[in-house]
Design an enzyme around this catalytic site. Structure first.
Site, PDB file in Angstrom:
ATOM      1  N   GLY A   1      59.860  41.410  28.267  1.00 28.36           N
ATOM      2  CA  GLY A   1      59.799  41.791  26.861  1.00 28.36           C
ATOM      3  C   GLY A   1      60.720  42.975  26.649  1.00 28.36           C
ATOM      4  O   GLY A   1      60.959  43.749  27.584  1.00 28.36           O
ATOM      5  N   ASN A   2      61.277  43.108  25.449  1.00 27.21           N
ATOM      6  CA  ASN A   2      62.206  44.206  25.225  1.00 27.21           C
ATOM      7  C   ASN A   2      62.235  44.650  23.770  1.00 27.21           C
ATOM      8  O   ASN A   2      61.972  43.886  22.866  1.00 27.21           O
ATOM      9  CB  ASN A   2      63.614  43.828  25.721  1.00 27.21           C
ATOM     10  CG  ASN A   2      63.955  42.388  25.394  1.00 27.21           C
ATOM     11  OD1 ASN A   2      64.165  42.046  24.239  1.00 27.21           O
ATOM     12  ND2 ASN A   2      63.981  41.531  26.406  1.00 27.21           N
TER      13      ASN A   2
ATOM     14  N   SER B   1      68.035  45.574  32.048  1.00 27.42           N
ATOM     15  CA  SER B   1      67.506  44.317  32.566  1.00 27.42           C
ATOM     16  C   SER B   1      66.652  44.528  33.817  1.00 27.42           C
ATOM     17  O   SER B   1      67.028  45.286  34.714  1.00 27.42           O
ATOM     18  CB  SER B   1      68.683  43.394  32.905  1.00 27.42           C
ATOM     19  OG  SER B   1      68.217  42.173  33.379  1.00 27.42           O
ATOM     20  N   GLY B   2      65.514  43.883  33.871  1.00 27.40           N
ATOM     21  CA  GLY B   2      64.725  43.782  35.096  1.00 27.40           C
ATOM     22  C   GLY B   2      64.110  45.071  35.619  1.00 27.40           C
ATOM     23  O   GLY B   2      63.695  45.119  36.779  1.00 27.40           O
TER      24      GLY B   2
ATOM     25  N   SER C   1      69.437  44.392  28.994  1.00 24.29           N
ATOM     26  CA  SER C   1      68.499  43.264  28.959  1.00 24.29           C
ATOM     27  C   SER C   1      69.221  41.939  28.809  1.00 24.29           C
ATOM     28  O   SER C   1      70.231  41.848  28.114  1.00 24.29           O
ATOM     29  CB  SER C   1      67.543  43.465  27.781  1.00 24.29           C
ATOM     30  OG  SER C   1      66.931  42.248  27.429  1.00 24.29           O
ATOM     31  N   SER C   2      68.682  40.892  29.442  1.00 23.09           N
ATOM     32  CA  SER C   2      69.318  39.576  29.331  1.00 23.09           C
ATOM     33  C   SER C   2      69.240  39.026  27.905  1.00 23.09           C
ATOM     34  O   SER C   2      69.920  38.060  27.574  1.00 23.09           O
ATOM     35  CB  SER C   2      68.687  38.600  30.324  1.00 23.09           C
ATOM     36  OG  SER C   2      67.291  38.626  30.208  1.00 23.09           O
ATOM     37  N   ASP C   3      68.418  39.632  27.060  1.00 26.25           N
ATOM     38  CA  ASP C   3      68.330  39.194  25.662  1.00 26.25           C
ATOM     39  C   ASP C   3      69.261  39.982  24.735  1.00 26.25           C
ATOM     40  O   ASP C   3      69.170  39.857  23.510  1.00 26.25           O
ATOM     41  CB  ASP C   3      66.891  39.336  25.161  1.00 26.25           C
ATOM     42  CG  ASP C   3      65.954  38.410  25.903  1.00 26.25           C
ATOM     43  OD1 ASP C   3      66.232  37.200  25.930  1.00 26.25           O
ATOM     44  OD2 ASP C   3      64.963  38.886  26.479  1.00 26.25           O
TER      45      ASP C   3
ATOM     46  N   HIS D   1      61.401  41.475  21.355  1.00 25.33           N
ATOM     47  CA  HIS D   1      61.171  40.135  21.896  1.00 25.33           C
ATOM     48  C   HIS D   1      60.077  40.215  22.950  1.00 25.33           C
ATOM     49  O   HIS D   1      60.108  41.102  23.806  1.00 25.33           O
ATOM     50  CB  HIS D   1      62.456  39.588  22.515  1.00 25.33           C
ATOM     51  CG  HIS D   1      62.260  38.275  23.201  1.00 25.33           C
ATOM     52  ND1 HIS D   1      61.625  37.211  22.595  1.00 25.33           N
ATOM     53  CD2 HIS D   1      62.600  37.846  24.434  1.00 25.33           C
ATOM     54  CE1 HIS D   1      61.589  36.192  23.435  1.00 25.33           C
ATOM     55  NE2 HIS D   1      62.170  36.557  24.562  1.00 25.33           N
TER      56      HIS D   1
ATOM     57  N   HIS E   1      56.960  37.467  25.147  1.00 23.12           N
ATOM     58  CA  HIS E   1      56.389  36.134  25.349  1.00 23.12           C
ATOM     59  C   HIS E   1      54.880  36.234  25.190  1.00 23.12           C
ATOM     60  O   HIS E   1      54.129  35.643  25.963  1.00 23.12           O
ATOM     61  CB  HIS E   1      56.743  35.587  26.735  1.00 23.12           C
ATOM     62  CG  HIS E   1      58.213  35.416  26.973  1.00 23.12           C
ATOM     63  ND1 HIS E   1      58.781  35.430  28.229  1.00 23.12           N
ATOM     64  CD2 HIS E   1      59.243  35.229  26.099  1.00 23.12           C
ATOM     65  CE1 HIS E   1      60.096  35.261  28.129  1.00 23.12           C
ATOM     66  NE2 HIS E   1      60.400  35.140  26.844  1.00 23.12           N
TER      67      HIS E   1
ATOM     68  N   ASP F   1      49.936  40.222   3.773  1.00 23.49           N
ATOM     69  CA  ASP F   1      50.322  41.638   3.753  1.00 23.49           C
ATOM     70  C   ASP F   1      51.589  41.875   4.575  1.00 23.49           C
ATOM     71  O   ASP F   1      52.577  42.415   4.081  1.00 23.49           O
ATOM     72  CB  ASP F   1      49.221  42.502   4.391  1.00 23.49           C
ATOM     73  CG  ASP F   1      47.988  42.650   3.513  1.00 23.49           C
ATOM     74  OD1 ASP F   1      48.079  42.362   2.305  1.00 23.49           O
ATOM     75  OD2 ASP F   1      46.951  43.058   4.057  1.00 23.49           O
TER      76      ASP F   1
ATOM     77  N   HIS G   1      60.035  28.881  23.344  1.00 28.04           N
ATOM     78  CA  HIS G   1      60.444  30.137  23.959  1.00 28.04           C
ATOM     79  C   HIS G   1      59.446  31.261  23.631  1.00 28.04           C
ATOM     80  O   HIS G   1      58.650  31.638  24.484  1.00 28.04           O
ATOM     81  CB  HIS G   1      61.873  30.486  23.503  1.00 28.04           C
ATOM     82  CG  HIS G   1      62.419  31.711  24.122  1.00 28.04           C
ATOM     83  ND1 HIS G   1      63.704  32.152  23.903  1.00 28.04           N
ATOM     84  CD2 HIS G   1      61.846  32.630  24.937  1.00 28.04           C
ATOM     85  CE1 HIS G   1      63.892  33.272  24.580  1.00 28.04           C
ATOM     86  NE2 HIS G   1      62.789  33.591  25.201  1.00 28.04           N
TER      87      HIS G   1
ATOM     88  N   TYR H   1      50.487  50.369  -0.420  1.00 25.04           N
ATOM     89  CA  TYR H   1      49.552  50.711   0.640  1.00 25.04           C
ATOM     90  C   TYR H   1      50.056  51.872   1.499  1.00 25.04           C
ATOM     91  O   TYR H   1      51.248  52.036   1.694  1.00 25.04           O
ATOM     92  CB  TYR H   1      49.339  49.465   1.520  1.00 25.04           C
ATOM     93  CG  TYR H   1      48.464  49.651   2.717  1.00 25.04           C
ATOM     94  CD1 TYR H   1      47.081  49.631   2.590  1.00 25.04           C
ATOM     95  CD2 TYR H   1      49.006  49.839   3.981  1.00 25.04           C
ATOM     96  CE1 TYR H   1      46.273  49.786   3.706  1.00 25.04           C
ATOM     97  CE2 TYR H   1      48.212  49.995   5.097  1.00 25.04           C
ATOM     98  CZ  TYR H   1      46.848  49.971   4.949  1.00 25.04           C
ATOM     99  OH  TYR H   1      46.047  50.124   6.038  1.00 25.04           O
TER     100      TYR H   1
HETATM  101 ZN   LIG Z   1      62.338  35.362  26.218  1.00 21.15          ZN
END
Ligand SMILES: [Zn+2]
Length: 215
Positions: A27-28, A44-45, A73-75, A94, A96, A119, A159, A213
């Site tokens: 996640g990133n 990354s990693g 990051s790979s994303d 991002h 999962h 909302d 994904h 709000y």
């Molecule tokens: Zn992913």
């Protein structure tokens, strides 16, 4: 400014753990550098416990490394594409996270059946196209799905979720809220059909929450 964002990103990655959105390093979070064609992102990693402000990396809007000792990051290409094509976006997340990713696995949008969805997301959570990592196809799928949509979250098919916000913190909040509604609506559906909130009420709720709000 970049130093401040590096520090903020360390804390925001801890939030992903705190809210149970990530396992291992999957996640990133990234943050746009205001006024520059740059953003800061997780390397990354690297395990979340080992993240430091110095370990964060700075990239340009084509995803090229500009500053930092580690690989981004790979994303990164997906984040870069979003910043390049959505000028209002200041943060991208991002994960999962389990329930949101389960909806992505089914390729089914999460219907807007709760006032809190109206909302925060202003309607259903849409499904984005199936896309493989390696070029800009994930980023393109995110932008094409979210442009002209009020949702700050997209479930990329087979994904998982990407969320956006005016800031990195807002994008993390959207990721947390997304997982919560993904879980609640899933549980509700186990006992029978669910009914969408009517469009007029969705519009009123969204407008009130986005404009009135809070403090
Ligand atoms: Zn992913």
């Amino acid at each position: 400014m970049i130093q401040q964002l590096r520090e903020e990103l360390v804390g925001l990655h801890q939030e992903l753990i705190r809210w149970g959105l990530v396992i291992w390093t999957a996640g990133n979070v990234s943050a746009r550098v205001p006024g520059e064609d740059l953003f800061v992102i997780k390397p990354s990693g690297v395990s979340y416990d080992a993240l430091t402000p110095e370990s964060m990396v700075v990239c340009d809007l084509d995803g090229n490394l500009v500053e930092g000792d580690l690989s981004p990051s790979s994303d990164t290409a997906a984040h870069a594409y979003v910043y390049k094509h959505m000028a209002d976006v200041g943060g991208v997340v991002h994960t999962h996270s389990t329930y949101a990713t389960a909806w992505a696995a089914r390729g089914e949008p999460i219907p807007c059946v709760l006032t809190m969805m109206a909302d925060e997301f202003g309607g259903e959570i849409p499904i984005g196209p199936f896309a493989l990592i390696g070029d800009d196809s994930i980023g393109r799928g995110i932008v094409e799905t979210l442009e002209g949509h009020r949702s700050k979250a997209v479930l990329m098919k087979s994904h998982g979720p990407f969320t956006i916000g005016k800031s990195a913190k807002a994008a993390v909040k959207a990721a947390v809220m997304l997982e919560d509604v993904a879980r609640t609506v899933h549980i509700a559906q186990q006992a029978g059909p669910v009914e969408p909130v009517d469009k007029t009420s969705v519009d009123r709720l969204y407008d009130r929450y986005q404009n009135v709000y809070g403090q």
